[in-house]
Design a protein around this motif. Structure first.
Motif, PDB file in Angstrom:
ATOM      1  N   ASP A 151      -7.485  -2.929   5.883  1.00 48.35           N
ATOM      2  CA  ASP A 151      -6.897  -2.957   4.549  1.00 48.35           C
ATOM      3  C   ASP A 151      -7.337  -1.787   3.678  1.00 48.35           C
ATOM      4  O   ASP A 151      -6.612  -1.374   2.779  1.00 48.35           O
ATOM      5  CB  ASP A 151      -7.265  -4.278   3.854  1.00 48.35           C
ATOM      6  N   MET A 152      -8.537  -1.277   3.941  1.00 49.33           N
ATOM      7  CA  MET A 152      -9.120  -0.303   3.018  1.00 49.33           C
ATOM      8  C   MET A 152      -9.068   1.142   3.517  1.00 49.33           C
ATOM      9  O   MET A 152      -8.813   2.055   2.749  1.00 49.33           O
ATOM     10  CB  MET A 152     -10.587  -0.672   2.729  1.00 49.33           C
ATOM     11  N   GLN A 188      -3.399   3.189   6.578  1.00 50.72           N
ATOM     12  CA  GLN A 188      -2.377   2.848   5.582  1.00 50.72           C
ATOM     13  C   GLN A 188      -0.968   3.224   6.013  1.00 50.72           C
ATOM     14  O   GLN A 188      -0.002   2.885   5.344  1.00 50.72           O
ATOM     15  CB  GLN A 188      -2.702   3.484   4.235  1.00 50.72           C
ATOM     16  N   LYS A 234      -0.144  -4.825  10.608  1.00 49.97           N
ATOM     17  CA  LYS A 234      -1.580  -5.148  10.494  1.00 49.97           C
ATOM     18  C   LYS A 234      -1.854  -6.563  10.969  1.00 49.97           C
ATOM     19  O   LYS A 234      -2.813  -6.812  11.698  1.00 49.97           O
ATOM     20  CB  LYS A 234      -2.026  -4.995   9.043  1.00 49.97           C
ATOM     21  N   GLY A 252       1.146   3.460  -2.349  1.00 51.27           N
ATOM     22  CA  GLY A 252       0.427   4.604  -2.895  1.00 51.27           C
ATOM     23  C   GLY A 252      -0.906   4.806  -2.205  1.00 51.27           C
ATOM     24  O   GLY A 252      -1.157   4.246  -1.148  1.00 51.27           O
ATOM     25  N   ASP A 311      -4.932   4.462  -1.713  1.00 50.63           N
ATOM     26  CA  ASP A 311      -5.778   3.298  -1.903  1.00 50.63           C
ATOM     27  C   ASP A 311      -6.605   3.489  -3.163  1.00 50.63           C
ATOM     28  O   ASP A 311      -7.522   4.304  -3.202  1.00 50.63           O
ATOM     29  CB  ASP A 311      -6.685   3.137  -0.683  1.00 50.63           C
ATOM     30  N   PHE A 364       0.824  -1.201   0.000  1.00 50.33           N
ATOM     31  CA  PHE A 364       0.000   0.000   0.000  1.00 50.33           C
ATOM     32  C   PHE A 364       0.854   1.244   0.000  1.00 50.33           C
ATOM     33  O   PHE A 364       0.664   2.156   0.791  1.00 50.33           O
ATOM     34  CB  PHE A 364      -0.922  -0.025   1.213  1.00 50.33           C
TER      35      PHE A 364
END
Lengths: 232, 669
Positions: free
Chosen positions: B251-252, B257, B264, A17, A19, A15
């Motif tokens: 994850d989203m 992030q 995670k 970059g 999402d 990840f």
């Protein structure tokens, strides 16, 4: 074994970059799949040799460093997708036949191995195919491997019979030889491609609990060297 | 009934207690009477050390009572001040910062401790002669203050696994960390701390979100557990949904992030750990719901108990149990699988299974020298599970299936070994005589305990018997090697005899063909002496030789050169002499030596003629040595020819003969 750390490494830096889960950029996306492949076959058909040849590229037992061949993992790249294959060996003895369903539930693919010089082992494959179809329907990708193709002269299972049967049940048939390293890479590659296709198909339906962990990720700006079959 | 108990007592090691004592003192203290294994409530079931000597049913009841008592304690007013007055833990926590030595001195002075030390001593004593539960001891021991009891309980149950080594000092130093209640809270506290330290490195936003979500889920699960009639599967679904949704969120959602993938994973693990530890009591084989895990546990335990006679042979397990190291691995794997019940989070339970499996694989690798396939692994795992008889196996498996993150369970090594364990349980439940390749009657006899097959644990118990067997095996091997040796010696002797006979026969044949006579070396005759002594009286006086002087003698020799001093190499004269024998006889007529010499010469001449014929015969007779014979014959004929030219001596021919003989011998070898 290094299996535990494997999954994490594989996805590290995924990840980097933003999402970007936008739908239309399929080509630019690399996906990670992890598949469970069960290995079914009677004892002495060469399951262990087959899988060791694939994972370690070794045949002679003296050269093999791993202590065990019951659970092995291999990471490969198939058309830009990172795939982790977990290969589950099963006990092939007759008395453990009833345990089959416990082994192959939630598996994405199955390789059914028989010995071309042993008619009984082919009959056993037929029983397993029937069971697999009953338990998992068409969710599972099947490959039938006629092993020991180097012993062509002692063949007792005819080519036509094996291939027509495979075509009938929708499986792909391969003649393999763990001894000569013949067709094994192809077998696993074909199965993996099939599994990718089928998991992409089921993913759209999004039914219940997924048993495949699909992680979408953006292609890194400079694509890594996609050497096939490198597993760190 | 009696026989069954006897049976159970004999196969005691499948109980935790006995199995752990195997690993400690191999073979020393293994006789445990059936009575010791029974439930303390005397309900007729077997008890278990992990359940403090109760059977699982009684243990549950007992635990409920205990919980009730503790709730009463909790409800009674207990602020820190009151604890400071009475509670040992509070006192210790007050001194948490002072050095250990000071604390120790304080401990030894403080009045509650004297009672406590007594308890410790008793406990050690108890552990020394019989590893019973401490519960009974604790009840008997006088407690100075009522508020101390929960703390002690916590201590005792926490210290139990390593009771022998625990000291008051150790207890004193460990107690400040403990909350005054159950050990569960301690673990909960630990995992809470762990999760907090882990979250510290991340932005507040994440921390807040995680805490809120986890609290929500915890509350939801607690509520679900409290609701009666809630099937455990539904509770499991709640947990699984939470795992999946949270994982998806991590994850989203953009704010997560900043975490790496490893973090995670770790976060998910920690959350799972936290939830399962904090709600372990409610989630692990819950009583208030509609599960029958308890009954299944009991059934499975009894089933395994009735199968304790199974040996490697029955299952075609290839473990080489005679090897000390293999046996060590077997013990380690048994300990690992037994340890599964004592850890709480599903991940750690899985880790126990994986450890157990790895030990098995190592043991198998040592026994077989080839990579282990599932064909070998599964039977061995069955064997280990039967020998270990892990406590609450079914409950543990169900707990893992329900509350372990499903995505983890389905993949990876631990998933594989867990699946194998499920297979083992299924196999054990459905085991029939057929699966052990014996008749149903035989199987039933063994299961019911009517007949007891020999040596199910013998390889592990009787060390001396085992070494004796090993030695006798060595002796047998040595004997067979000795026999081999003797046989070889006999063969060799026979061969030698044959050889000797053959050689002597050959020698005889050759001797017959060419009789061997030894000729003495010719001594040069002194013509003068001869002439002088024998003389020729017939000769007229002037012709009669007369010795004048040495010079004359030399001159005299000149014409008499005919019989020169005979050397073995120059036979020219002799050959000639044989042809004109009368002459030589005339010359040296009365010399005995000369006569024999000529005889030999003639004989040798005869043999010289015969040799080639004889060689031809030899050649036809002995094909093996054909080449050598031929070549020797060639060389011989060459030599013969040259001898004819050079007039070789009879000794030379004899030498050649010998050579042929030896060559023939060589070829026959």
């Amino acid at each position: 074994m290094d299996s535990a750390g494997g999954g994490g490494d594989e996805r590290s830096g995924a990840f980097e970059g933003d999402d970007a889960s936008g739908g239309g950029q399929q080509q630019q996306q690399t996906r990670s799949f992890s598949f469970k492949v069960v290995l079914l076959g009677e004892g002495c058909v060469g399951k262990t040799s087959l899988v060791l040849r694939y994972v370690e590229d070794k045949f002679n037992e003296r050269h093999i460093s791993t202590v065990q061949a019951s659970f092995l993992q291999k990471k490969i790249n198939v058309s830009g997708n990172r795939v982790t294959q977990a290969i589950w060996d099963t006990a092939g003895q007759e008395k453990f036949h009833a345990l089959g369903p416990i082994y192959y539930r939630h598996s994405n693919g199955a390789i059914l191995v028989y010995d071309i010089t042993d008619k009984d082992s082919f009959e056993k494959v037929k029983i397993w195919v029937k069971e697999l179809k009953k338990m998992l329907g068409n969710e599972i990708c099947l490959c039938i491997a006629g092993n020991k193709s180097d012993l062509e002269r002692e063949r007792t299972v005819s080519t036509e019979e094996a291939e027509s049967y495979a075509a009938m049940v929708g499986a792909t048939h391969f003649y393999t030889s763990a001894k000569l390293n013949h067709n094994i890479e192809e077998l696993f590659l074909h199965l993996t491609e099939q599994m990718i296709t089928s998991s992409l198909g089921t993913e759209r339906k999004q039914t219940g609990r997924r048993n495949v962990v699909v992680v979408e990720q953006e292609q890194p700006p400079s694509p890594r060297p996609t050497s096939k079959g490198c597993c760190g | 009934m009696n026989s069954q108990y006897g049976h159970g007592g004999r196969g005691g090691p499948y109980n935790n207690q006995a199995a752990s004592s195997i690993s400690h003192s191999r073979g020393s203290k293994l006789k445990i009477s059936a009575q010791d294994l029974m439930c303390k409530n005397n309900c007729g079931h077997y008890g278990n050390e992990v359940q403090e000597g109760y059977c699982s049913v009684c243990y549950k009841l007992y635990k409920q009572q205990q919980q009730l008592r503790q709730q009463q304690y909790a409800e009674s007013p207990r602020d820190n001040d009151s604890f400071n007055i009475f509670g040992r833990s509070a006192i210790s926590s007050g001194f948490a910062t002072i050095p250990k030595a000071a604390k120790l001195s304080f401990d030894s002075l403080s009045s509650p401790l004297s009672g406590f030390a007594k308890f410790e001593e008793k406990k050690r004593h108890q552990a020394g002669h019989k590893s019973k539960s401490f519960r009974s001891v604790f009840r008997k021991s006088p407690t100075p203050s009522p508020s101390k009891s929960p703390d002690l309980k916590a201590t005792s149950s926490k210290e139990r696994p390593s009771s022998a080594s625990s000291t008051p000092n150790h207890l004193g130093s460990s107690s400040p960390k403990m909350s005054p209640q159950r050990p569960q809270d301690t673990e909960k506290e630990q995992i809470r701390n762990e999760i907090n330290t882990f979250l510290l490195q991340f932005p507040k936003q994440i921390v807040h979100d995680v805490v809120v979500k986890v609290k929500q889920c915890e509350a939801e699960l607690t509520r679900a557990c409290r609701t009666s009639n809630m099937a455990v599967e539904e509770i499991s679904d709640i947990a699984q949904d939470f795992y999946r949704n949270f994982k998806g969120k991590v994850d989203m959602v953009p704010c997560y992030q900043s975490m790496t993938a490893d973090d995670k994973e770790l976060l998910m693990d920690l959350i799972e750990k936290y939830l399962t530890i904090s709600l372990y009591k409610e989630l692990f084989s819950p009583i208030n719901t509609t599960t029958d895990d308890e009954d299944k546990d009991l059934l499975l335990q009894n089933r395994i108990r009735s199968l304790n006679w199974i040996t490697c042979k029955h299952l075609d397990v290839i473990l080489n149990e005679r090897d000390q190291q293999v046996r060590d691995y077997v013990f380690q794997s048994i300990n690992a699988i037994i340890g599964m019940d004592s850890v709480k989070p599903p991940q750690e339970k899985l880790l126990c299974i994986t450890q157990c499996s790895h030990r098995i694989l190592e043991a198998l690798g040592m026994s077989k020298q080839a990579p282990t396939s599932a064909d070998d692994f599964l039977p061995t795992l069955i064997y280990i599970v039967i020998k270990a008889n892990p406590t609450r196996l079914q409950s543990n498996i169900n707990f893992i299936t329900r509350f372990c993150n499903a995505s983890r369970l389905m993949s990876g090594e631990s998933g594989y070994f867990f699946t194998n364990l499920c297979c083992v349980v299924s196999f054990i439940q459905n085991m029939k005589g057929e699966s052990l390749s014996m008749t149903e009657e035989e199987f039933e006899d063994y299961v019911s305990g009517r007949t007891i097959p020999s040596e199910s644990w013998d390889n592990y118990f009787s060390e001396s018997l085992h070494s004796m067997e090993e030695m006798s095996n060595d002796l047998i091997e040595m004997k067979s090697r000795h026999d081999d040796f003797i046989r070889n010696v006999d063969v060799l002797r026979k061969n030698m005899q044959q050889k000797q006979e053959w050689v002597s026969k050959q020698v005889n044949v050759i001797l017959k063909r060419t009789p061997l006579t030894f000729k003495l070396r010719k001594v040069p005759t002194n013509i003068d002496d001869e002439d002088v002594c024998s003389s020729q009286p017939s000769l007229p006086a002037p012709l009669q030789p007369v010795v004048i002087s040495k010079l004359v003698k030399d001159v005299n020799l000149e014409p008499n050169k005919e019989p020169p001093p005979v050397t073995p190499t120059s036979t020219t004269t002799e050959l000639r002499s044989s042809s004109d024998r009368p002459n030589s006889e005339d010359n040296c007529s009365n010399s005995n030596q000369d006569i024999t010499a000529t005889e030999i010469q003639s004989a040798s001449q005869k043999s010289e003629i015969e040799i080639p014929v004889a060689l031809e015969q030899e050649e036809s007779r002995d094909i093996r040595g054909a080449d050598q014979v031929l070549s020797s014959q060639m060389s011989l004929t060459d030599e013969f020819l040259s001898a004819e030219e050079k007039s070789g001596s009879e000794e030379e021919t004899f030498y050649n003969e010998k050579k042929v003989e030896s060559e023939a011998e060589k070829s026959s070898e």
